[in-house]
Design an enzyme around this catalytic site. Structure first.
Site, short mmCIF file in Angstrom:
data_model
loop_
_atom_site.label_atom_id
_atom_site.label_comp_id
_atom_site.label_asym_id
_atom_site.label_seq_id
_atom_site.Cartn_x
_atom_site.Cartn_y
_atom_site.Cartn_z
N HIS A 168 0.83 -1.20 0.00
CA HIS A 168 0.00 0.00 0.00
C HIS A 168 0.86 1.26 0.00
O HIS A 168 1.48 1.60 1.02
CB HIS A 168 -0.92 -0.03 1.25
CG HIS A 168 -1.88 1.10 1.31
ND1 HIS A 168 -2.30 1.65 2.49
CD2 HIS A 168 -2.51 1.80 0.34
CE1 HIS A 168 -3.15 2.63 2.25
NE2 HIS A 168 -3.29 2.74 0.95
N GLU A 175 2.83 0.43 3.41
CA GLU A 175 2.35 -0.61 4.31
C GLU A 175 2.40 -1.95 3.57
O GLU A 175 1.84 -2.08 2.48
CB GLU A 175 0.90 -0.33 4.74
CG GLU A 175 0.78 0.85 5.69
CD GLU A 175 -0.67 1.18 6.07
OE1 GLU A 175 -0.89 1.64 7.20
OE2 GLU A 175 -1.58 1.01 5.23
N1 LIG Z 1 -6.26 7.95 -3.94
C1 LIG Z 1 -5.52 7.67 -2.88
O1 LIG Z 1 -5.17 8.56 -2.09
C2 LIG Z 1 -5.07 6.26 -2.64
C3 LIG Z 1 -3.97 6.05 -1.81
C4 LIG Z 1 -3.51 4.73 -1.62
C5 LIG Z 1 -4.17 3.67 -2.21
N2 LIG Z 1 -5.27 3.91 -3.00
C6 LIG Z 1 -5.92 2.75 -3.62
O2 LIG Z 1 -5.40 2.63 -4.93
C7 LIG Z 1 -6.42 2.06 -5.79
C8 LIG Z 1 -6.63 2.99 -6.97
O3 LIG Z 1 -7.01 4.26 -6.50
P1 LIG Z 1 -6.76 5.61 -7.35
O4 LIG Z 1 -6.81 6.72 -6.38
O5 LIG Z 1 -5.59 5.45 -8.26
O6 LIG Z 1 -8.13 5.62 -8.19
P2 LIG Z 1 -8.49 6.35 -9.57
O7 LIG Z 1 -9.94 6.63 -9.51
O8 LIG Z 1 -7.53 7.45 -9.87
O9 LIG Z 1 -8.20 5.17 -10.63
C9 LIG Z 1 -8.94 3.99 -10.65
C10 LIG Z 1 -8.51 3.13 -11.82
O10 LIG Z 1 -9.38 1.97 -11.84
C11 LIG Z 1 -9.80 1.75 -13.17
N3 LIG Z 1 -11.09 1.07 -13.13
C12 LIG Z 1 -12.30 1.58 -12.83
N4 LIG Z 1 -13.25 0.63 -12.92
C13 LIG Z 1 -12.61 -0.52 -13.28
C14 LIG Z 1 -13.03 -1.84 -13.55
N5 LIG Z 1 -14.31 -2.18 -13.45
N6 LIG Z 1 -12.09 -2.75 -13.93
C15 LIG Z 1 -10.76 -2.41 -14.03
N7 LIG Z 1 -10.31 -1.16 -13.78
C16 LIG Z 1 -11.22 -0.24 -13.42
C17 LIG Z 1 -9.91 3.15 -13.76
O11 LIG Z 1 -9.88 3.08 -15.17
C18 LIG Z 1 -8.65 3.81 -13.18
O12 LIG Z 1 -7.52 3.46 -13.97
C19 LIG Z 1 -7.65 1.86 -4.92
O13 LIG Z 1 -7.67 0.54 -4.43
C20 LIG Z 1 -7.43 2.85 -3.77
O14 LIG Z 1 -8.07 2.48 -2.58
C21 LIG Z 1 -5.71 5.17 -3.25
#
Ligand SMILES: NC(=O)c1ccc[n+]([C@@H]2O[C@H](COP(=O)([O-])OP(=O)(O)OC[C@H]3O[C@@H](n4cnc5c(N)ncnc54)[C@H](O)[C@@H]3O)[C@@H](O)[C@H]2O)c1
Length: 282
Positions: A140, A152
């Site tokens: 993470h 993490e």
């Molecule tokens: N945003 C944050 O601060 C943060 C921090 C750490 C971890 N995360 C985790 O990282 C992961 C991604 O978050 P993010 O902030 O990059 O999100 P984001 O919304 O920027 O991106 C999400 C991605 O998922 C893809 N997606 C959407 N629906 C989908 C589907 N049905 N099948 C396959 N791909 C699909 C989208 O095309 C996009 O590329 C999540 O699990 C989130 O919890 C986020």
């Protein structure tokens, strides 16, 4: 086991950030998005980010070129077949992640580690759908990944010691500080952070103070680099809501029960910085 080739699935904020971190650390990066043009757009964004760092004197031009040359963009999952480690970083939805883990497991070698960058979801449920559950863990990163020093490493019941050790070593190669945590919703940081963020929304809803005063208070009074409402916008309000829902599902603690106004903003498509509007307008 050292990680020489990393696969990243998902082209959102986090996928892009992790790609930059790993490429700068000398690791080959295979970016996989559902559409070829989004994968290529990620490479273009990475190129712009590296160029900015060169212009500011924070990165040698040669190092930027070398990092970019390590990254390739693909839309087929098969492109991940030679990766030592694949990090899934798509939407925070357990069913979507489970389906993807099963498909990734079909294309990678028996020795590859498959990890999720999920903020809260149970890693063991992802391990349960793959061929080698002992090779699944959580890795993470924090947002923005190039700037935040923590990673993490999440240990589900099923993971082997070798998998956890390789994940921690990978984080160190990326010049991050790994911490190990058991597979409980929110792990360490989000389990402690999200009651605070949710209570800031509650305070705004109750009219106790204005948006700007809440954020100013927490910056000036606690020396936090940003206020809670600005931080929610940075994380993404949809991601934040999913995190709170997962925490509430697991612990039933009222502090994790997402405030209605957060849910309404998400329903309206106001997801924070990534859509140009959330608690603030960008
Ligand atoms: N945003 C944050 O601060 C943060 C921090 C750490 C971890 N995360 C985790 O990282 C992961 C991604 O978050 P993010 O902030 O990059 O999100 P984001 O919304 O920027 O991106 C999400 C991605 O998922 C893809 N997606 C959407 N629906 C989908 C589907 N049905 N099948 C396959 N791909 C699909 C989208 O095309 C996009 O590329 C999540 O699990 C989130 O919890 C986020």
């Amino acid at each position: 086991m050292s990680i020489e080739r990393l696969g990243i699935v998902g082209s959102g904020i986090m996928g892009a950030g992790i790609a930059e971190v790993a490429a700068k650390a000398g690791i080959d990066v295979v970016l996989r998005s559902r559409k070829q043009d989004t994968a290529e757009a990620m490479v273009a964004t990475l190129e712009a980010s590296l160029a900015k760092q060169v212009a500011k004197g924070r990165l040698e031009e040669q190092a930027a070129k070398a990092a970019l040359a390590r990254v390739s963009a693909h839309h087929e999952l098969h492109a991940l077949s030679e990766c030592d480690l694949v990090i899934e970083s798509v939407i925070e939805d357990l069913d979507v992640k489970k389906e993807l883990f099963a498909r990734i497991s079909d294309v990678v070698s028996g020795t590859a580690i498959i990890a999720s960058n999920t903020s809260t979801l149970p890693i063991v449920e992802l391990a349960a759908v793959v061929e080698n559950p002992e090779r699944v863990c959580g890795i993470h990163f924090f947002n923005p990944a190039p700037m935040m020093s923590l990673v993490e490493v999440i240990r589900p019941l099923t993971a082997s010691d070798a998998t956890i050790a390789a994940a921690a070593e990978f984080a160190q190669t990326c010049e991050k500080t790994p911490v190990e945590v058991q597979d409980r919703a929110g792990f360490i940081v989000n389990a402690l952070l999200f009651p605070y963020l949710n209570n800031a929304v509650r305070m705004l809803e109750y009219g106790t103070a204005s948006r700007d005063d809440i954020d100013t208070a927490m910056k000036g009074g606690c020396n936090f680099p940003m206020g809670p409402l600005a931080l929610l916008d940075l994380v993404g309000l949809d991601t934040s809501l999913s995190i709170l829902d997962a925490l509430y599902d697991e612990f039933r603690d009222p502090n994790y029960a997402a405030m209605p106004s957060l849910r309404r903003l998400v329903a309206a498509g106001h997801l924070g910085r990534k859509t140009g509007r959330g608690f603030y307008t960008y």
